[in-house]
Structures are given as C-alpha cells and as structure tokens.
Design a protein around this motif. Structure first.
Motif, mmCIF file in Angstrom:
data_model
loop_
_atom_site.group_PDB
_atom_site.id
_atom_site.type_symbol
_atom_site.label_atom_id
_atom_site.label_comp_id
_atom_site.label_asym_id
_atom_site.label_seq_id
_atom_site.Cartn_x
_atom_site.Cartn_y
_atom_site.Cartn_z
ATOM 1 N N GLY A 199 25.326 2.536 -7.787
ATOM 2 C CA GLY A 199 24.812 2.380 -5.892
ATOM 3 C C GLY A 199 23.708 3.263 -5.506
ATOM 4 N N ARG A 200 23.032 3.897 -6.275
ATOM 5 C CA ARG A 200 22.486 5.220 -6.131
ATOM 6 C C ARG A 200 20.830 4.591 -6.354
ATOM 7 N NH1 ARG A 200 21.824 9.174 -9.788
ATOM 8 N NH2 ARG A 200 23.686 8.287 -10.757
ATOM 9 N N ALA A 201 20.486 3.829 -6.596
ATOM 10 C CA ALA A 201 19.514 3.331 -7.102
ATOM 11 C C ALA A 201 18.801 2.942 -5.549
ATOM 12 C CB ALA A 201 18.887 1.598 -8.200
ATOM 13 N N SER A 202 17.249 3.246 -5.442
ATOM 14 C CA SER A 202 16.553 3.123 -3.720
ATOM 15 C C SER A 202 15.292 2.285 -4.302
ATOM 16 C CB SER A 202 16.205 4.225 -3.884
ATOM 17 O OG SER A 202 14.779 4.160 -2.503
ATOM 18 N N ALA A 203 15.057 1.490 -3.792
ATOM 19 C CA ALA A 203 14.866 -0.419 -3.664
ATOM 20 C C ALA A 203 12.886 -0.101 -2.875
ATOM 21 C CB ALA A 203 14.774 -1.041 -2.521
ATOM 22 N N ALA A 204 12.929 1.362 -2.535
ATOM 23 C CA ALA A 204 12.132 2.147 -1.888
ATOM 24 C C ALA A 204 10.710 1.232 -2.690
ATOM 25 C CB ALA A 204 11.691 3.194 -1.194
ATOM 26 N N SER A 205 10.195 1.560 -4.161
ATOM 27 C CA SER A 205 9.255 1.211 -3.780
ATOM 28 C C SER A 205 9.112 0.506 -4.849
ATOM 29 C CB SER A 205 9.186 2.163 -5.422
ATOM 30 O OG SER A 205 8.027 1.947 -6.612
ATOM 31 N N LEU A 206 10.163 -0.820 -4.642
ATOM 32 C CA LEU A 206 9.517 -2.214 -4.719
ATOM 33 C C LEU A 206 9.868 -2.628 -3.092
ATOM 34 C CD1 LEU A 206 10.494 -5.176 -6.149
ATOM 35 C CD2 LEU A 206 12.778 -5.011 -5.145
ATOM 36 N N LEU A 207 10.048 -2.406 -2.199
ATOM 37 C CA LEU A 207 9.434 -2.783 -1.087
ATOM 38 C C LEU A 207 7.795 -2.213 -0.830
ATOM 39 C CD1 LEU A 207 13.320 -1.810 1.270
ATOM 40 C CD2 LEU A 207 11.659 -3.689 0.198
ATOM 41 N N ALA A 208 8.110 -1.610 -1.158
ATOM 42 C CA ALA A 208 6.709 -0.755 -1.296
ATOM 43 C C ALA A 208 4.676 -0.696 -1.926
ATOM 44 C CB ALA A 208 6.379 0.800 -1.272
ATOM 45 N N ALA A 209 5.771 -2.291 -3.227
ATOM 46 C CA ALA A 209 4.974 -3.327 -3.507
ATOM 47 C C ALA A 209 4.611 -5.095 -3.237
ATOM 48 C CB ALA A 209 5.700 -3.486 -4.853
ATOM 49 N N VAL A 210 6.159 -4.665 -2.426
ATOM 50 C CA VAL A 210 6.021 -6.092 -1.514
ATOM 51 C C VAL A 210 5.130 -5.974 -0.551
ATOM 52 C CG1 VAL A 210 7.379 -7.701 -0.625
ATOM 53 C CG2 VAL A 210 8.509 -6.773 -2.261
ATOM 54 N N ASP A 211 5.277 -5.479 0.614
ATOM 55 C CA ASP A 211 3.764 -4.663 1.511
ATOM 56 C C ASP A 211 2.501 -4.604 1.244
ATOM 57 O OD1 ASP A 211 3.667 -4.347 3.748
ATOM 58 O OD2 ASP A 211 3.215 -1.890 3.676
ATOM 59 N N ALA A 212 2.781 -3.616 -0.281
ATOM 60 C CA ALA A 212 1.214 -4.275 -0.262
ATOM 61 C C ALA A 212 0.293 -5.437 -0.597
ATOM 62 C CB ALA A 212 1.294 -2.971 -1.797
ATOM 63 N N ALA A 213 1.297 -5.776 -1.437
ATOM 64 C CA ALA A 213 0.870 -7.793 -2.202
ATOM 65 C C ALA A 213 0.606 -8.711 -0.767
ATOM 66 C CB ALA A 213 2.201 -7.890 -2.847
ATOM 67 N N ILE A 214 1.827 -8.129 0.391
ATOM 68 C CA ILE A 214 0.963 -9.518 1.590
ATOM 69 C C ILE A 214 -0.531 -8.679 1.818
ATOM 70 C CG2 ILE A 214 2.102 -9.417 3.547
ATOM 71 C CD1 ILE A 214 4.823 -9.197 2.605
ATOM 72 N N LYS A 215 -0.367 -7.174 2.129
ATOM 73 C CA LYS A 215 -1.849 -7.186 2.675
ATOM 74 C C LYS A 215 -2.886 -7.235 2.116
ATOM 75 C CE LYS A 215 0.658 -3.122 5.063
ATOM 76 N NZ LYS A 215 -0.082 -1.634 4.997
ATOM 77 N N MET A 216 -2.284 -7.334 0.883
ATOM 78 C CA MET A 216 -3.873 -7.458 -0.519
ATOM 79 C C MET A 216 -4.325 -9.202 -0.338
ATOM 80 S SD MET A 216 -3.888 -4.685 -3.044
ATOM 81 C CE MET A 216 -1.900 -4.719 -3.707
ATOM 82 N N SER A 217 -2.879 -10.351 0.064
ATOM 83 C CA SER A 217 -2.744 -11.392 -0.247
ATOM 84 C C SER A 217 -4.008 -11.762 1.100
ATOM 85 C CB SER A 217 -2.373 -12.212 -0.254
ATOM 86 O OG SER A 217 -1.195 -11.594 -1.942
ATOM 87 N N ARG A 218 -3.776 -10.818 2.423
ATOM 88 C CA ARG A 218 -4.105 -11.195 3.583
ATOM 89 C C ARG A 218 -5.491 -10.868 3.251
ATOM 90 N NH1 ARG A 218 0.609 -9.102 7.351
ATOM 91 N NH2 ARG A 218 2.130 -10.723 7.004
ATOM 92 N N LEU A 219 -6.224 -9.405 2.537
ATOM 93 C CA LEU A 219 -7.579 -9.253 3.028
ATOM 94 C C LEU A 219 -7.917 -10.217 1.542
ATOM 95 C CD1 LEU A 219 -6.002 -5.215 3.793
ATOM 96 C CD2 LEU A 219 -8.011 -7.667 4.785
ATOM 97 N N SER A 220 -8.339 -10.525 0.184
ATOM 98 C CA SER A 220 -8.458 -10.993 -0.630
ATOM 99 C C SER A 220 -7.660 -12.665 -0.955
ATOM 100 C CB SER A 220 -8.052 -10.494 -2.051
ATOM 101 O OG SER A 220 -8.877 -10.928 -3.361
ATOM 102 N N PRO A 221 -8.849 -13.332 -1.269
ATOM 103 C CA PRO A 221 -9.132 -14.866 -1.510
ATOM 104 C C PRO A 221 -8.428 -14.333 -2.843
ATOM 105 C CG PRO A 221 -11.539 -13.879 -1.960
ATOM 106 C CD PRO A 221 -10.533 -12.829 -0.991
#
Length: 222
Positions: A199-221
């Motif tokens: 119960g001590r693991a953080s999902a912050a980096s995974l959430l950052a990766a999801v956010d980055a993928a969404i932003k790049m998908s919108r910017l890049s074909p």
C-alpha cells in the motif's frame, strides 16, 4: 501506448531475446512495417519537470556504451530527437550534446572522443539546419538545460542521462520511446517488488506517463 515497469532479469530468465520494452517494441514495430530492426532506430527519452534527455545507448554495459559513441549513432540520436520535437510543434528545438569525458575532454587531455566524434557530428547537424550545440561538459550541461538554456540534452549513455532526471523527481519521471510509429511512454522507475502489496507504492510516475502520452498524441500524428 503506456507500459508499466518490467523486471528485466525476469524477462531474460523467461527467454525473451530483448533486454526491455524499448527493444521489444522496436522489434515488433519493425516486423509490422516489414523492415529490418536496423532500419528503425529508436531512442529512449527521459523527462522530468525542467529537464529532458535522450540517450545514445540504452540497456548495455558501460563498456559497450562507450563503444556505441560513434558518429552514426550520435547523429541518428540527434535526428530522432529533432524529428520528435518537430512533430510536437517545436521545429527549432535547442539540442545540447553532452560530452563523454570529464570537462568534455579538455581539448583532448582527458580523451579525444569530443574532438574526433562529437564535434564533427555537431557541426554536421548544424549544417543540416538543426539547432544543436556542444559537446558540453557533462557535469554542467544538465544544470544549464534546467535553467532554460536548452530544451533537451543528448546524453552519451544510460546513467549519464538518467541520474540527473531521477534526481529531479522520480515520481514525475516519464520514459518516452522516440522513433516508433506510435506514441509510447512508461513510468521512469522499476517494478519495486519490495513495495508490492504494502500500500506504499506511488502511481504518480504512471499518471505522468499517461498524461504525457495524451499530450503527445494530440500534438503528433504518430
């Protein structure tokens, strides 16, 4: 595609002929497009708020990494980096090339790779119209990038580029594979088996990766 961490030793024990996700996805993409893996060079980009770095070599020993600092590999890394940022709306991305040796070789006193390999590559990239500078002293170039002088640093090997990114904040780090015909990101950390089920693991980096993928998908074909 956003991938979760994998345990590379377990992959090897299972018989997978690839040291990690990056090389596995490279092979799958090359097979899908019907081209040899050698014709689909990929690079790992690690980023945290304030710093992005792209690696000339990935999961190899330090001795092999030093041997991988060649004119062709460094030039390919610069081109792949520039192409990624161009697709993301930054055609004049400021790319800094880190030196391999202490103080970028000090004019050949601590090694000649900067003189014989890196400087000619930087000159060639600039002649091609890319906004590239260096080779810069590797002990200060990441600080200069974080201060806003450069947009991304091309690092000569895995730990040279990853240590400063992870020092800035592992919880916000994102790994992006450049050169694939799709967007792929992942957290910038390993499996942390010691934290599983606690119960001590953080999902912050995974959430950052999801956010980055969404932003790049919108910017890049791609």
């Amino acid at each position: 595609m956003v991938t979760a961490p994998v345990h590379k030793e377990s992959l090897a024990v299972a018989g997978l002929p690839h040291p990690g996700h990056t090389e596995f996805l490279q092979a799958l993409a090359a097979e899908h497009l019907g081209v040899p893996v050698s014709e689909m060079p990929v690079r790992m980009m690690l980023s945290a708020p304030g710093l992005a770095t792209v690696l000339v070599s990935i999961h190899v020993s330090l001795r092999q990494a030093l041997e991988a600092v060649t004119t062709e590999r460094v030039m390919d890394t610069i081109r792949i980096t520039a192409a990624h940022y161009h697709r993301c709306g930054m055609p004049d991305v400021r790319i800094a090339v880190a030196g391999l040796n202490p103080h970028a070789g000090e004019g050949g006193l601590f090694g000649r790779e900067e003189i014989e390999i890196l400087q000619p590559v930087v000159d060639r990239a600039r002649a091609d119209g890319l906004n590239v500078s260096g080779p810069h002293a590797p002990d200060t170039v990441f600080m200069r990038a974080r201060q806003g002088e450069f947009d991304v640093v091309v690092a000569m090997y895995h730990d040279q580029g990853l240590i400063p990114v992870k020092l800035l904040g592992l919880e916000h780090g994102v790994n992006t594979t450049l050169g694939l015909p799709m967007v792929r990101t992942s957290p910038d950390h390993g499996t942390a088996f010691d934290l599983a089920g606690t119960g001590r693991a953080s999902a912050a980096s995974l959430l950052a990766a999801v956010d980055a993928a969404i932003k790049m998908s919108r910017l890049s074909p791609s």
